[in-house]
Design a protein around this motif. Sequence first.
Motif, PDB file in Angstrom:
ATOM      1  N   ALA A  41     -19.252 -29.686 -98.378  1.00 52.25           N
ATOM      2  CA  ALA A  41     -20.524 -29.749 -97.240  1.00 52.25           C
ATOM      3  C   ALA A  41     -21.814 -31.104 -98.453  1.00 52.25           C
ATOM      4  O   ALA A  41     -21.844 -32.431 -97.236  1.00 52.25           O
ATOM      5  CB  ALA A  41     -21.404 -29.291 -96.968  1.00 52.25           C
ATOM      6  N   PHE A  42     -21.874 -31.032 -99.046  1.00 52.75           N
ATOM      7  CA  PHE A  42     -22.746 -32.114 -99.496  1.00 52.75           C
ATOM      8  C   PHE A  42     -21.463 -32.824-100.132  1.00 52.75           C
ATOM      9  O   PHE A  42     -22.212 -34.163 -99.812  1.00 52.75           O
ATOM     10  CB  PHE A  42     -23.437 -31.032-100.933  1.00 52.75           C
ATOM     11  N   GLY A  43     -20.651 -32.937-100.873  1.00 51.64           N
ATOM     12  CA  GLY A  43     -19.969 -33.949-100.854  1.00 51.64           C
ATOM     13  C   GLY A  43     -19.086 -35.027 -99.784  1.00 51.64           C
ATOM     14  O   GLY A  43     -19.797 -36.096 -99.755  1.00 51.64           O
ATOM     15  N   THR A  44     -18.902 -34.519 -98.922  1.00 52.64           N
ATOM     16  CA  THR A  44     -18.430 -34.660 -97.140  1.00 52.64           C
ATOM     17  C   THR A  44     -19.337 -35.909 -96.984  1.00 52.64           C
ATOM     18  O   THR A  44     -19.546 -36.898 -96.727  1.00 52.64           O
ATOM     19  CB  THR A  44     -18.214 -34.017 -96.981  1.00 52.64           C
ATOM     20  N   THR A  45     -21.126 -35.225 -97.012  1.00 53.11           N
ATOM     21  CA  THR A  45     -22.121 -35.978 -96.294  1.00 53.11           C
ATOM     22  C   THR A  45     -22.716 -36.598 -97.329  1.00 53.11           C
ATOM     23  O   THR A  45     -22.864 -38.171 -96.594  1.00 53.11           O
ATOM     24  CB  THR A  45     -23.538 -34.375 -96.253  1.00 53.11           C
ATOM     25  N   ALA A  46     -22.490 -36.768 -98.534  1.00 53.19           N
ATOM     26  CA  ALA A  46     -22.860 -38.428 -99.686  1.00 53.19           C
ATOM     27  C   ALA A  46     -22.546 -39.340 -99.328  1.00 53.19           C
ATOM     28  O   ALA A  46     -22.200 -40.603 -99.031  1.00 53.19           O
ATOM     29  CB  ALA A  46     -22.714 -37.692-100.949  1.00 53.19           C
ATOM     30  N   ILE A  47     -20.827 -39.245 -99.274  1.00 52.48           N
ATOM     31  CA  ILE A  47     -19.918 -40.173 -98.822  1.00 52.48           C
ATOM     32  C   ILE A  47     -20.071 -40.846 -97.431  1.00 52.48           C
ATOM     33  O   ILE A  47     -20.193 -41.503 -97.175  1.00 52.48           O
ATOM     34  CB  ILE A  47     -18.085 -39.271 -98.943  1.00 52.48           C
ATOM     35  N   LEU A  48     -19.976 -39.739 -96.866  1.00 51.16           N
ATOM     36  CA  LEU A  48     -20.846 -39.885 -94.633  1.00 51.16           C
ATOM     37  C   LEU A  48     -21.883 -41.091 -94.961  1.00 51.16           C
ATOM     38  O   LEU A  48     -22.012 -42.249 -94.401  1.00 51.16           O
ATOM     39  CB  LEU A  48     -20.429 -39.213 -93.605  1.00 51.16           C
ATOM     40  N   TYR A  49     -22.395 -40.706 -95.725  1.00 52.43           N
ATOM     41  CA  TYR A  49     -24.245 -40.778 -95.626  1.00 52.43           C
ATOM     42  C   TYR A  49     -23.785 -42.534 -96.505  1.00 52.43           C
ATOM     43  O   TYR A  49     -24.837 -43.622 -95.432  1.00 52.43           O
ATOM     44  CB  TYR A  49     -25.002 -40.576 -96.788  1.00 52.43           C
ATOM     45  N   ALA A  50     -23.101 -42.572 -97.236  1.00 54.95           N
ATOM     46  CA  ALA A  50     -22.847 -44.355 -98.043  1.00 54.95           C
ATOM     47  C   ALA A  50     -21.938 -45.210 -96.700  1.00 54.95           C
ATOM     48  O   ALA A  50     -22.590 -46.538 -96.822  1.00 54.95           O
ATOM     49  CB  ALA A  50     -22.172 -43.990 -98.847  1.00 54.95           C
ATOM     50  N   VAL A  51     -20.968 -44.172 -96.140  1.00 59.65           N
ATOM     51  CA  VAL A  51     -20.509 -45.102 -95.589  1.00 59.65           C
ATOM     52  C   VAL A  51     -21.639 -45.794 -94.370  1.00 59.65           C
ATOM     53  O   VAL A  51     -20.902 -47.446 -94.499  1.00 59.65           O
ATOM     54  CB  VAL A  51     -19.217 -44.441 -94.678  1.00 59.65           C
ATOM     55  N   ILE A  52     -22.195 -45.077 -94.163  1.00 62.51           N
ATOM     56  CA  ILE A  52     -23.155 -45.168 -92.915  1.00 62.51           C
ATOM     57  C   ILE A  52     -24.370 -46.120 -93.126  1.00 62.51           C
ATOM     58  O   ILE A  52     -23.872 -47.599 -91.908  1.00 62.51           O
ATOM     59  CB  ILE A  52     -23.544 -44.077 -92.219  1.00 62.51           C
ATOM     60  N   LYS A  53     -24.963 -46.177 -94.327  1.00 64.43           N
ATOM     61  CA  LYS A  53     -26.213 -46.969 -94.858  1.00 64.43           C
ATOM     62  C   LYS A  53     -25.413 -48.874 -95.172  1.00 64.43           C
ATOM     63  O   LYS A  53     -25.952 -49.451 -95.088  1.00 64.43           O
ATOM     64  CB  LYS A  53     -26.616 -45.850 -95.447  1.00 64.43           C
TER      65      LYS A  53
END
Length: 281
Positions: A158-170
Amino acid sequence: MIREFIYKYYIDPIRYGQPYTLVDTLTYALILLACIWLLYRWFEKNKIIIDRNFVYALIPWVVLGGCLRVVEDTGLITSDLHVFFTTPLIFFLIFAIAFPTLYIANILEKRGTIPSWKKIFGGTGLFLTLITLSFLVWFGITKAHFDILVASRILGIAFGTTAILYAVIKYGFGWKYVQDRLYQMLIFGHMLDASATSYGIDLHSIRYSEQHVVGSALINLTGTAFVMFPLKLIVLIPGIYILELYRREGASGIWYLILLAMIMVGLAPGIRDMVRMVLYV
């Protein structure tokens, strides 16, 4: 005919724990939207400010809902009362506890008895959550399993995919507003839900199943529960974009409530699924 329809799509699925259908899914979604609007109007009438501290105070209650759902999964509630701990009735159970707490705390603040009703309200939710978690830990250690490694794996995904998605969006989309802590909570809640579902169906020694109609159909179509991640992206990315447009129009109160509802429908089932997998129930 009406009686048979009600039993088939609403009563029997709750009573027997059957998977969701398109009919009850749409019905509950409409009820959720109606409740958000009614609560918004009530808060306006009673001059209760809906802000980020309000959302923070409600998060422990969302977690409480996920934990109480696991209490039903343990099978310890053998009477008909167990249906109140199942979805969607558990939302009304939480509301029946949370709303009077909110109302009383707000009155006490207006009378000057307490400095902040939101702190008391959030603290009460946190206290009840800790009690429920303590009971579940006791149950897991004494009567079932308690595999903390399961939680660490799910949280890691969950934390890993959150970090990836956050980076993609930002950085990929250039949406700097995703730095808002509430958007981050929204992303994490849904990534936790997707992680728990994927782990439980594809990796856990007990093969769990997906009960929601869209998710179940996609899992059957693709043969893997990890399809939940692209499904979440299809919902989350447009959802965040539309939410931000809505906030810029100045509708902050209803924006907070809608955002809270979106956090709730991801975080609560994610918590529930993860905890029940830790306990093997």
